[in-house]
Design an enzyme around this catalytic site. Structure first.
Site, PDB file in Angstrom:
ATOM      1  N   GLY A 267     -16.679 -48.924  48.444  1.00 14.15           N
ATOM      2  CA  GLY A 267     -17.484 -50.143  48.444  1.00 14.15           C
ATOM      3  C   GLY A 267     -18.765 -49.941  49.242  1.00 14.15           C
ATOM      4  N   ALA A 268     -19.915 -49.928  48.522  1.00 11.59           N
ATOM      5  CA  ALA A 268     -21.208 -49.823  49.220  1.00 11.59           C
ATOM      6  C   ALA A 268     -21.847 -51.203  49.272  1.00 11.59           C
ATOM      7  CB  ALA A 268     -22.113 -48.830  48.503  1.00 11.59           C
ATOM      8  N   GLY A 269     -21.050 -52.195  49.703  1.00 12.59           N
ATOM      9  CA  GLY A 269     -21.566 -53.542  49.902  1.00 12.59           C
ATOM     10  C   GLY A 269     -22.003 -53.681  51.353  1.00 12.59           C
TER      11      GLY A 269
ATOM     12  N   ALA B  27     -13.659 -51.035  51.953  1.00 16.41           N
ATOM     13  CA  ALA B  27     -14.564 -52.174  52.225  1.00 16.41           C
ATOM     14  C   ALA B  27     -14.962 -52.808  50.904  1.00 16.41           C
ATOM     15  CB  ALA B  27     -15.785 -51.688  53.007  1.00 16.41           C
TER      16      ALA B  27
ATOM     17  N   ASP C 258     -15.248 -69.277  55.550  1.00 17.43           N
ATOM     18  CA  ASP C 258     -14.926 -68.281  54.517  1.00 17.43           C
ATOM     19  C   ASP C 258     -13.866 -68.765  53.536  1.00 17.43           C
ATOM     20  OD1 ASP C 258     -16.656 -66.553  55.770  1.00 17.43           O
ATOM     21  OD2 ASP C 258     -15.183 -64.960  56.108  1.00 17.43           O
TER      22      ASP C 258
ATOM     23  N   GLU D  58     -18.971 -46.397  45.098  1.00 15.25           N
ATOM     24  CA  GLU D  58     -19.247 -47.778  44.686  1.00 15.25           C
ATOM     25  C   GLU D  58     -19.066 -47.890  43.177  1.00 15.25           C
ATOM     26  OE1 GLU D  58     -20.029 -50.968  45.872  1.00 15.25           O
ATOM     27  OE2 GLU D  58     -19.934 -51.293  43.714  1.00 15.25           O
TER      28      GLU D  58
ATOM     29  N   HIS E 110     -50.593 -61.247  67.556  1.00 20.89           N
ATOM     30  CA  HIS E 110     -50.916 -59.858  67.204  1.00 20.89           C
ATOM     31  C   HIS E 110     -50.733 -58.971  68.432  1.00 20.89           C
ATOM     32  CE1 HIS E 110     -52.911 -56.434  65.422  1.00 20.89           C
ATOM     33  NE2 HIS E 110     -53.614 -56.307  66.552  1.00 20.89           N
TER      34      HIS E 110
ATOM     35  N   ALA F 143     -20.897 -65.955  58.808  1.00 26.20           N
ATOM     36  CA  ALA F 143     -20.555 -66.764  59.972  1.00 26.20           C
ATOM     37  C   ALA F 143     -21.436 -68.014  60.073  1.00 26.20           C
ATOM     38  CB  ALA F 143     -20.697 -65.913  61.229  1.00 26.20           C
TER      39      ALA F 143
ATOM     40  N   VAL G 256     -12.697 -46.008  42.276  1.00 28.01           N
ATOM     41  CA  VAL G 256     -11.550 -45.339  42.890  1.00 28.01           C
ATOM     42  C   VAL G 256     -10.284 -45.753  42.145  1.00 28.01           C
ATOM     43  CG1 VAL G 256     -10.177 -45.153  44.999  1.00 28.01           C
ATOM     44  CG2 VAL G 256     -12.673 -45.152  45.123  1.00 28.01           C
TER      45      VAL G 256
END
Ligand code: FAD
Ligand code: AMP
Length: 481
Positions: free
Chosen positions: A188-190, A276, A319, A211, A451, A327, A245
């Protein structure tokens, strides 16, 4: 006789503890039940976020980033250092100390605000009754005018890679390794996979990320996602897209991972594998059959826009309900519900929820992206500005990435902002505030920014919407009506 409260909150993660504290601030007799225990076996309030999520991951991300800076960047800035090396156990100590400070801090805030904390497990019964089971001792029944459910989420497990807590780890295990394994695989490349992969790659592991999707970070603006992919690969993350996978086997203290890509079946051997692949709402043991709360088809507690469940007087936040698993989204829902219980009328603006990936550079976005608007056939105007043209970013030798502002061509209102660059997590707040106040690109353009700051890149991107950025050559001129 049952103990009586105005409000009982189940779960003291960010959603639950914000709700509980605000209820108490508004004069309600409030109790908050939470079952989490810290490493010392004592109650550890703050949920996933403080114990196993946002905070510990950022402690390791910040420490490992500083290591890379000292090792690879300081020399270019004229700073000579001796041999720079990671002391992983010390980093873990720092992480544990921050977690302890913050979880105890929540207990302190409960006390200061008059929230009664009830360590143990809560179960919602019918008619706003709650069965409370302390860690030790017998269950008892509590009663409340209102109940707020905030039980959070847990990592998704997949059959292809069952977690064993030693070689195949979830995000919690991945935040607790005592040394950098030689090789780490991440499924998982999240958001979470990239953060954990970055930590261990910086600390010396060879990291391969598998992924399933062909697109990298599909939720992010395409151009920025491509820039980020190139950068992360250059940093050493071996990100393999389009790889699903299919199985794992632990053999001779290594994990053999089988996966499929467009060439066919492949295998990979790693010392540790981090899974993940996302998180799922956690409602195990929370709801009695007759409590009246329903779940949706994906297992989230069903609520309306105001976080009201199907059971009168019962709310759910964080969640465990629809929307991004973040969060701050849960915190705002918790506060909204507390205020609504006392008759106030706030709403959560789900169109302005910022998202951040804490890689380096960071990726942050809010609202709608150019690709999304194009896909839905909506017109938009875009302005972007590269950090390579920011004096402050160059001075700090941290000038990768860009800011992109997306506006409505009719009204000039900001519809979204996407940033890949240094401190994107801080800069994105400017877009969120702007969107909350219905600001236009012109408003941002007419505002004075100190600046030299990275924030000037946001200013210039807004000016670029009409071809008026000062520090880049632009071919757009006087586009505004
Ligand atoms: P949780 O934080 O999961 O808390 C729920 C609490 O309720 C827990 O303490 C649980 O034990 C308790 N509980 C559950 N059921 C019961 C019951 N029946 N009785 C008593 N107690 C119960 N989000 C961000 O916004 N920014 C980030 O940088 C970020 N980084 C993350 C990094 C990682 C590695 C992970 C895993 C997550 C990260 N998140 C991040 C996501 C964030 O942690 C969650 O979105 C957030 O914690 C959800 O809050 P919550 O209050 O809904 O639930
Ligand atoms: P997030 O939801 O941002 O944490 O990302 C989880 C990622 O895991 C998603 O991009 C999924 O596509 C990916 N994923 C889920 N299952 C698999 C799998 N079996 N193999 C590889 N990647 C997966």
């Amino acid at each position: 006789m049952a103990d009586k409260y105005d409000v009982i909150v189940i779960g003291a993660g960010p959603a639950g503890y914000h709700a509980a504290i605000r209820c108490a601030q508004l004069g309600l007799k409030t109790a908050c039940i939470d079952k989490s225990l810290g490493e010392d076996g004592k109650p550890a309030y703050g949920g996933t976020c403080l114990n196993w999520g946002c905070i510990p991951s950022k402690a390791l991300l910040d420490a490992s980033h500083k290591l890379v800076e000292a090792r690879d960047k300081f020399a270019d800035l004229g700073i000579k250092v001796g041999r720079v090396a990671a002391d992983v156990p010390k980093m873990m100590e720092h992480k544990a100390a921050v977690v302890k400070q913050l979880t105890s801090g929540v207990a302190g805030l409960f006390k200061a605000n008059g929230v009664e904390d009830l360590p143990g497990t809560g179960k919602l019964l019918a008619n706003r009754k709650v069965e409370y089971t302390p860690h030790e001792g017998d269950s008892r029944t509590l009663e409340a005018e209102s109940v707020i459910l905030a039980p959070g989420s847990v990592p998704v497990e997949i059959d292809a890679a069952p977690m064993d807590g030693q070689y195949i780890l979830d995000s919690t295990g991945a935040l607790e390794m005592e040394k950098a394994p030689k090789t780490v695989g991440v499924i998982g490349a999240g958001v979470i996979g990239l953060e954990l992969g970055s930590v261990w790659s910086r600390l010396g592991s060879e990291v391969v990320m598998l992924e399933a999707l062909d697109d990298f970070l599909p939720q992010v603006d395409r151009r920025l996602a491509q820039d980020a992919l190139r950068t992360f690969r250059k940093q050493g993350l071996d990100i393999r897209l389009g790889t699903r996978v299919t199985g794992t086997e632990v053999k001779n203290r290594k994990v053999e991972v089988s996966y499929k890509d467009k060439e066919g079946d492949q295998t990979l051997k790693v010392d540790r594998l981090i899974v993940a692949v996302g998180r799922r709402p956690f409602t195990d043991g929370l709801l009695s059959a007759d409590c009246g709360v329903n779940l949706d088809e994906r297992g989230f507690i069903y609520v309306n826009d105001l976080c009201v469940t199907d059971a009168p007087g019962v709310y759910a936040v964080g969640d465990v309900v629809r929307g991004p698993m973040l969060a701050h989204k849960g915190m705002e829902e918790g506060l909204m519900v507390a205020e609504r219980i006392t008759g106030r009328k706030p709403v959560v603006n789900y169109d302005a929820v910022p998202s951040v990936i804490y890689t380096h550079p960071e990726i942050a976005w809010v609202g709608r992206s150019e690709d999304e608007l194009k896909r839905s056939g909506d017109a938009c105007q875009v302005g972007s500005f590269p950090f390579a043209a920011s004096g402050r970013a160059l001075a700090a030798a941290d000038a990768e990435g860009s800011v992109k502002v997306v506006t409505d061509p009719e009204t000039d209102r900001i519809l979204g902002m996407q940033i890949f660059g240094p401190q994107a997590s801080e800069l994105i707040a400017q877009a969120v505030i702007g969107m909350e106040f219905s600001a236009s690109a012109e408003d941002f353009g007419l505002t004075m920014f100190a600046h030299p700051t990275l924030s000037e890149a946001v200013h210039e991107a807004a000016l670029a919407v009409h071809g008026h950025a000062i520090h880049v050559a632009s071919r757009k001129r006087n586009k505004k009506k």
